[in-house]
Design an enzyme around this catalytic site. Sequence first.
Site, PDB file in Angstrom:
ATOM      1  N   CYS A 112      35.841  26.912  28.686  1.00 25.14           N
ATOM      2  CA  CYS A 112      34.505  26.839  29.315  1.00 25.14           C
ATOM      3  C   CYS A 112      33.415  27.511  28.475  1.00 25.14           C
ATOM      4  CB  CYS A 112      34.537  27.471  30.701  1.00 25.14           C
ATOM      5  SG  CYS A 112      35.789  26.774  31.755  1.00 25.14           S
ATOM      6  N   HIS A 236      27.492  29.663  33.245  1.00 30.11           N
ATOM      7  CA  HIS A 236      28.586  28.710  33.455  1.00 30.11           C
ATOM      8  C   HIS A 236      28.754  28.529  34.966  1.00 30.11           C
ATOM      9  CE1 HIS A 236      32.288  26.670  33.482  1.00 30.11           C
ATOM     10  NE2 HIS A 236      33.072  27.713  33.668  1.00 30.11           N
ATOM     11  N   ASN A 266      32.964  22.976  38.874  1.00 28.40           N
ATOM     12  CA  ASN A 266      33.137  23.553  37.535  1.00 28.40           C
ATOM     13  C   ASN A 266      33.495  22.429  36.560  1.00 28.40           C
ATOM     14  OD1 ASN A 266      34.037  24.783  35.211  1.00 28.40           O
ATOM     15  ND2 ASN A 266      35.359  26.272  36.240  1.00 28.40           N
TER      16      ASN A 266
HETATM   17  N1  ACO Z   1      41.656  26.274  50.718  1.00 29.78           N
HETATM   18  C1  ACO Z   1      42.105  27.187  51.603  1.00 29.78           C
HETATM   19  N2  ACO Z   1      42.745  28.319  51.218  1.00 29.78           N
HETATM   20  C2  ACO Z   1      42.929  28.499  49.910  1.00 29.78           C
HETATM   21  C3  ACO Z   1      42.499  27.575  48.941  1.00 29.78           C
HETATM   22  C4  ACO Z   1      41.846  26.420  49.405  1.00 29.78           C
HETATM   23  N3  ACO Z   1      41.383  25.480  48.554  1.00 29.78           N
HETATM   24  N4  ACO Z   1      42.838  28.019  47.719  1.00 29.78           N
HETATM   25  C5  ACO Z   1      43.456  29.190  47.899  1.00 29.78           C
HETATM   26  N5  ACO Z   1      43.524  29.475  49.212  1.00 29.78           N
HETATM   27  C6  ACO Z   1      44.134  30.648  49.846  1.00 29.78           C
HETATM   28  C7  ACO Z   1      45.244  31.212  49.006  1.00 29.78           C
HETATM   29  O1  ACO Z   1      46.470  30.595  49.328  1.00 29.78           O
HETATM   30  C8  ACO Z   1      45.213  32.667  49.400  1.00 29.78           C
HETATM   31  O2  ACO Z   1      45.860  32.831  50.626  1.00 29.78           O
HETATM   32  P1  ACO Z   1      46.710  34.169  50.919  1.00 29.78           P
HETATM   33  O3  ACO Z   1      45.721  35.282  50.918  1.00 29.78           O
HETATM   34  O4  ACO Z   1      47.314  33.889  52.268  1.00 29.78           O
HETATM   35  O5  ACO Z   1      47.690  34.273  49.806  1.00 29.78           O
HETATM   36  C9  ACO Z   1      43.730  32.893  49.595  1.00 29.78           C
HETATM   37  O6  ACO Z   1      43.128  31.662  49.903  1.00 29.78           O
HETATM   38  C10 ACO Z   1      43.098  33.373  48.302  1.00 29.78           C
HETATM   39  O7  ACO Z   1      42.198  34.271  48.621  1.00 29.78           O
HETATM   40  P2  ACO Z   1      41.460  35.074  47.496  1.00 29.78           P
HETATM   41  O8  ACO Z   1      42.322  35.234  46.282  1.00 29.78           O
HETATM   42  O9  ACO Z   1      40.879  36.288  48.124  1.00 29.78           O
HETATM   43  O10 ACO Z   1      40.305  34.078  47.133  1.00 29.78           O
HETATM   44  P3  ACO Z   1      39.089  34.442  46.215  1.00 29.78           P
HETATM   45  O11 ACO Z   1      37.995  35.009  47.022  1.00 29.78           O
HETATM   46  O12 ACO Z   1      39.524  35.181  44.990  1.00 29.78           O
HETATM   47  O13 ACO Z   1      38.623  33.001  45.753  1.00 29.78           O
HETATM   48  C11 ACO Z   1      38.780  31.618  43.822  1.00 29.78           C
HETATM   49  C12 ACO Z   1      39.524  32.212  45.016  1.00 29.78           C
HETATM   50  C13 ACO Z   1      37.659  30.752  44.341  1.00 29.78           C
HETATM   51  C14 ACO Z   1      39.747  30.791  42.999  1.00 29.78           C
HETATM   52  C15 ACO Z   1      38.186  32.782  42.975  1.00 29.78           C
HETATM   53  O14 ACO Z   1      39.182  33.719  42.710  1.00 29.78           O
HETATM   54  C16 ACO Z   1      37.581  32.306  41.694  1.00 29.78           C
HETATM   55  O15 ACO Z   1      36.572  31.634  41.663  1.00 29.78           O
HETATM   56  N6  ACO Z   1      38.178  32.712  40.545  1.00 29.78           N
HETATM   57  C17 ACO Z   1      37.676  32.325  39.270  1.00 29.78           C
HETATM   58  C18 ACO Z   1      38.059  30.917  38.996  1.00 29.78           C
HETATM   59  C19 ACO Z   1      37.392  30.403  37.738  1.00 29.78           C
HETATM   60  O16 ACO Z   1      36.242  30.606  37.527  1.00 29.78           O
HETATM   61  N7  ACO Z   1      38.169  29.749  36.929  1.00 29.78           N
HETATM   62  C20 ACO Z   1      37.634  29.249  35.713  1.00 29.78           C
HETATM   63  C21 ACO Z   1      38.368  28.057  35.444  1.00 29.78           C
HETATM   64  S1  ACO Z   1      37.764  27.374  33.991  1.00 29.78           S
HETATM   65  C22 ACO Z   1      38.917  26.272  33.489  1.00 29.78           C
HETATM   66  O17 ACO Z   1      39.992  26.306  33.920  1.00 29.78           O
HETATM   67  C23 ACO Z   1      38.510  25.173  32.582  1.00 29.78           C
END
Ligand code: ACO
Length: 313
Positions: A112, A236, A266
């Site tokens: 990214c 980003h 994203n």
């Molecule tokens: N719908 C419902 N529940 C979900 C989903 C969903 N789509 N996805 C995950 N969950 C659940 C999980 O199973 C977990 O449940 P648990 O607590 O019972 O285990 C819970 O939600 C996760 O909660 P958190 O970890 O507190 O969620 P968070 O507030 O961290 O948000 C997210 C998750 C959105 C992924 C966040 O961590 C994030 O944005 N991280 C950065 C991601 C990013 O920017 N990645 C870059 C990728 S770039 C590339 O790959 C090219």
Amino acid sequence: MNTGILGVGRYLPEKVLTNADLEKMVDTSDEWISTRTGIKERRIASDEETTAHMGAKAALNAIEEAGLTPEEIDMILVATVTPDRSFPSCACDIQEIIGAKKAVCMDISAACSGFMYGMVTAQQFITNGIYKHVLLVGTEKLSSITDWTDRNTCVLFGDGAGAAVLGEVSDEFGILSFELGSDGSGGKHLYAERDKIFMNGREVFKFAVRQMGDSALSVIEKAGLTKEDVNFLVPHQANIRIMEAARIKLDLPVEKMATTVAKYGNTSASSIPLALAEEWENGNIKDGDVLVLVGFGGGLTWGAVALKWGKGR
Ligand code: ACO
């Protein structure tokens, strides 16, 4: 002379995938996706809309905005994590589609952060007087490496392309400073293997919140500026909560941050040029504005650029 942006362009597939659509595919909800990420919908490319095809459309748009023709492009750099094939490079494929016959072409792999890495690479060739016009494209077909059964990742990503032509601008405009960084020890938190994305969301989140703010402040300082001098932030578009943390660190009002994440999700290397092109089209960026572009991604990698918008000639 300095190195700056001569024109920007973008391309988005027509097909929209909403959070409501995703509710039918995995165990998720619009409420969860909206509050955790700020994403409401994303675009999904058709079979014909390859990574190169989308990149070429954005590129032609940017070349036209720059008042140039493809024959005047000396170099094509493409930032992507989803090239259509491992070789030839996506840059060579785009060269062929747009007819940029004299260009030297290569891809950049920095996830990214790729567009930030590309801007700095382009700057080196232009400032050294080697090339006059560098076409930089961010293009992604993330739907092709998304595991549509994994709710942790499939709600985050979308397809699209953005592009910029870089070249010489007057001294007072263009790139003022940059910062790039890499930390291979963080590779385990975010990677793609056998065409599937794996992510430790919480680790990436913590890293991103810290890095986006730090890198933005670092380029402001390197440019000899203060937060008050910044007119617009183009982060980003990964997650509105990460973007907001950077905006608040710069004390900028909401309307001074490019925000396309709700509509496109994203789009990895495409997200910064896509957002930049859209804000420019909407008249939200004007000559003389100081912009901070900042990104992070797999690697881990990060990068930021401070630039003064305009050509001055
Ligand atoms: N719908 C419902 N529940 C979900 C989903 C969903 N789509 N996805 C995950 N969950 C659940 C999980 O199973 C977990 O449940 P648990 O607590 O019972 O285990 C819970 O939600 C996760 O909660 P958190 O970890 O507190 O969620 P968070 O507030 O961290 O948000 C997210 C998750 C959105 C992924 C966040 O961590 C994030 O944005 N991280 C950065 C991601 C990013 O920017 N990645 C870059 C990728 S770039 C590339 O790959 C090219």
